[in-house]
Write an enzyme that holds these catalytic residues in place. Structure first.
Site, PDB file in Angstrom:
ATOM      1  N   ARG A   1      47.545  33.648  44.910  1.00 27.10           N
ATOM      2  CA  ARG A   1      46.605  33.012  44.006  1.00 27.10           C
ATOM      3  C   ARG A   1      46.974  31.925  42.841  1.00 27.10           C
ATOM      4  NH1 ARG A   1      41.427  35.407  41.171  1.00 27.10           N
ATOM      5  NH2 ARG A   1      39.711  33.260  40.880  1.00 27.10           N
TER       6      ARG A   1
ATOM      7  N   HIS B   1      38.531  27.597  37.676  1.00 26.96           N
ATOM      8  CA  HIS B   1      38.616  28.520  37.185  1.00 26.96           C
ATOM      9  C   HIS B   1      38.506  28.635  35.200  1.00 26.96           C
ATOM     10  CE1 HIS B   1      40.980  32.754  36.915  1.00 26.96           C
ATOM     11  NE2 HIS B   1      40.882  32.420  35.869  1.00 26.96           N
TER      12      HIS B   1
ATOM     13  N   GLU C   1      34.883  33.956  38.712  1.00 20.63           N
ATOM     14  CA  GLU C   1      33.969  34.644  38.025  1.00 20.63           C
ATOM     15  C   GLU C   1      33.232  33.999  36.843  1.00 20.63           C
ATOM     16  OE1 GLU C   1      36.514  37.454  34.866  1.00 20.63           O
ATOM     17  OE2 GLU C   1      37.195  38.102  36.516  1.00 20.63           O
TER      18      GLU C   1
ATOM     19  N   ASN D   1      36.356  40.551  41.595  1.00 22.69           N
ATOM     20  CA  ASN D   1      37.868  40.691  40.795  1.00 22.69           C
ATOM     21  C   ASN D   1      37.254  42.160  39.842  1.00 22.69           C
ATOM     22  OD1 ASN D   1      38.678  37.755  41.203  1.00 22.69           O
ATOM     23  ND2 ASN D   1      38.192  37.287  38.805  1.00 22.69           N
TER      24      ASN D   1
ATOM     25  N   TYR E   1      37.614  44.847  37.473  1.00 17.91           N
ATOM     26  CA  TYR E   1      38.635  45.127  36.092  1.00 17.91           C
ATOM     27  C   TYR E   1      37.605  46.851  35.845  1.00 17.91           C
ATOM     28  CZ  TYR E   1      40.984  40.756  35.992  1.00 17.91           C
ATOM     29  OH  TYR E   1      41.707  40.076  36.165  1.00 17.91           O
TER      30      TYR E   1
ATOM     31  N   GLU F   1      41.533  39.710  41.427  1.00 17.03           N
ATOM     32  CA  GLU F   1      41.810  40.041  40.718  1.00 17.03           C
ATOM     33  C   GLU F   1      41.870  41.958  39.967  1.00 17.03           C
ATOM     34  OE1 GLU F   1      41.116  38.290  37.045  1.00 17.03           O
ATOM     35  OE2 GLU F   1      40.846  35.978  37.898  1.00 17.03           O
TER      36      GLU F   1
HETATM   37  C1  NOJ Z   1      39.266  37.642  34.962  1.00 14.12           C
HETATM   38  C2  NOJ Z   1      40.033  35.925  34.678  1.00 14.12           C
HETATM   39  O1  NOJ Z   1      39.283  35.357  35.573  1.00 14.12           O
HETATM   40  C3  NOJ Z   1      41.704  35.661  34.222  1.00 14.12           C
HETATM   41  O2  NOJ Z   1      41.524  34.190  34.138  1.00 14.12           O
HETATM   42  C4  NOJ Z   1      41.542  36.728  32.375  1.00 14.12           C
HETATM   43  O3  NOJ Z   1      43.181  36.216  32.495  1.00 14.12           O
HETATM   44  C5  NOJ Z   1      41.605  38.528  33.237  1.00 14.12           C
HETATM   45  N1  NOJ Z   1      39.944  38.331  33.787  1.00 14.12           N
HETATM   46  C6  NOJ Z   1      41.981  38.726  31.906  1.00 14.12           C
HETATM   47  O4  NOJ Z   1      40.678  38.627  31.073  1.00 14.12           O
END
Ligand code: NOJ
Length: 488
Positions: free
Chosen positions: A117, A161, A206, A334, A336, A394
């Site tokens: 990606r 992005h 995002e 994404n 986290y 992600e």
């Molecule tokens: C999400 C973002 O899309 C990416 O650009 C970033 O580096 C990562 N999170 C880690 O923070």
């Protein structure tokens, strides 16, 4: 026996055995019957064809900011403004991927990834954001795509992005409705030129992050701190830009091209997995993500979101809402850290449970360790919107990452992070949640926005002086996962 192994041995087999002066193999042989053999854990296999990948983004890796007619973006401006980024770091060179893409594709090939990606820098294609395209703008991506395909790696392309052309920001950026149309024009043009090789496009990455960090909190480009009403309105134009781009890509790309987005919908994890908290987490997923994923999936703003905003709510038309809700072919999530949710009698029907100070996190303070998020986010999206195809676009972590003199990086914390998230992802997939692939963030250490180069997310260590890439322990871990199509 080293101190370390004697201590470990003592824990496993008792102090007397460990105190023996016998060499370790002899001791181990003596205790063989006590150890269940073989010591291999249960294998969690993913479905055949599961797409293992990795991800990067233009400004974070490319460098070459003045080459082939690229125009400036808001990140050039922001990173060159004193005091805005850690140590004044900029993406001027980053990973020099613009010149080293062939080496990086070889790294991907060695890793065994099936897909990659990447994102296109809008201001390479339209240096001023709109108007006449730059004829050399797509050359780099053409070279890169041909090399990827020759290596047997499928490209997944993100069109935005966060590197908005500076000229558009000078005219109001996402506060100006014309930016949404300019984005759609650029997306349609780029898809027309790349869709002979790219079969999956993501409009934006995002939306939440660039809206909130860039225009509300002022810590990302363009560094503004706008009122709630202005943020809600520009958020509306951003999601409108997504919808217009979906339509433009459909109109101009080759038949069979799929369109989606990559959003960091906040995963809402029930604090305890009981029906009442799961129900609360489902409500929370819709409302917490109301102005990003929910409005895109439903084509309307959640009533409570509008009520909470009151007179700060965005102005919109029915036609705009229909565009925003344009159906997508797939959903990119994404993932986290999650928000833990519990049921409550409030109007919302849930509460966010705050994290205690002792809650574990990775090197980036915002990145709490919460593997359940990667189970709940796709599961709730599927339940709420009957999504048929999901990619984890992600997932990854920052670590302190010290390169030893022998050339090793022992990022055991990142390996622990990935192993646990992938175990939870496996849980979702084995329940039938339609996650078809996973993109690890990130292939390489790169420019981590306002944190500059101080926070490393790569599974390959990059020495930013020499540009040497070194696989970390996590790269070796991921290579095994891909080779076995599972965790073991
Ligand atoms: C999400 C973002 O899309 C990416 O650009 C970033 O580096 C990562 N999170 C880690 O923070």
């Amino acid at each position: 026996m080293t101190n370390f192994s004697r201590r470990t041995f003592a824990r496993l087999f008792g102090a007397t055995a460990a105190a023996s002066s016998l060499p370790l193999p002899a001791l181990a042989a003596g205790f063989k019957d006590a150890i269940p053999q073989p010591l291999t854990p249960t294998t969690h296999h993913f479905p055949q064809g599961f797409l293992w990948g990795s991800a990067t983004a233009s400004y974070q890796v490319e460098g070459a900011v003045n080459e082939d007619g690229r125009g400036p973006s808001i990140w050039d401006t922001f990173s060159h403004t004193p005091g805005k980024t850690a140590f004044g770091d900029t993406g001027d060179v980053a990973d020099d991927h613009f010149h080293r893409y062939a080496e990086d594709i070889q790294i991907m090939k060695n890793l065994g990834v099936k897909t990659y990606r990447f994102s296109v820098a809008w201001s390479r294609v339209f240096p001023n954001g709109s108007g006449t395209p730059n004829p050399r703008g797509l050359d780099f991506y053409n070279r890169m795509l041909d090399t990827l395909l020759a290596a047997g790696i499928q490209p997944y392309c993100t069109l935005y992005h966060w590197d908005l052309p500076q000229t558009l920001q000078d005219n109001g950026g996402w506060e100006n409705r014309d930016t949404a149309q300019a984005f759609a024009d650029y997306a349609g043009y780029t898809a027309a030129h790349l869709s002979d090789r790219v079969k999956h496009f993501m409009t934006m990455n995002e939306i939440r992050t660039f809206v909130e960090l860039g225009y509300r909190d002022g810590v990302h480009a363009p560094g503004l701190k706008l009122t709630a009403a202005r943020v809600a309105q520009l958020n509306h134009y951003a999601v409108l830009g997504h919808g217009l781009a979906v339509q433009a890509i459909r109109a101009s790309a080759k038949p069979g091209t799929k369109v989606g987005l990559a959003e960091n919908a906040i995963p809402t994890a029930p604090v305890i997995e009981t029906p009442e908290h799961i129900e609360a987490a489902t409500r929370a997923y819709r409302l917490i993500n109301a102005s990003f994923l929910t409005v895109i999936m439903e084509g309307r703003y959640h009533d409570l979101y509008l009520k909470q905003l009151g007179s700060d709510a965005p102005k919109f038309t029915a036609a705009e809402m229909k565009t925003i809700g344009s159906p997508v072919d797939f959903l990119g999530l994404n993932v986290y850290n999650p928000a833990y949710i519990r049921a409550s009698n409030s109007e919302k029907g849930y509460e966010v449970v705050p994290s205690p100070a002792s809650y574990p996190h990775m090197y980036s303070p915002w990145l709490e360790f919460g593997p359940e998020g990667i189970y709940w986010s796709p599961k709730l999206a599927t339940k709420l919107w009957n999504v048929k195809e999901i990619f984890i676009t992600e997932n990854g972590a920052s670590s302190t990452d010290v390169l030893t003199p022998e050339g090793e990086v022992y990022d055991t914390d990142r390996v622990m992070f990935l192993r646990n998230y992938l175990t939870q992802l496996h849980r979702a997939v084995s329940e039938g949640v339609p996650v078809k692939g996973y993109f690890l963030w990130s292939l390489l250490d790169n420019y981590e926005w306002a944190d500059g180069y101080s926070k490393r997310f790569g599974i390959h260590y990059v020495d930013f002086t020499t540009q040497k890439r070194t696989p970390k322990l996590s790269a070796k871990f991921y290579k095994e996962v891909i080779a076995r199509n599972g965790l073991a």
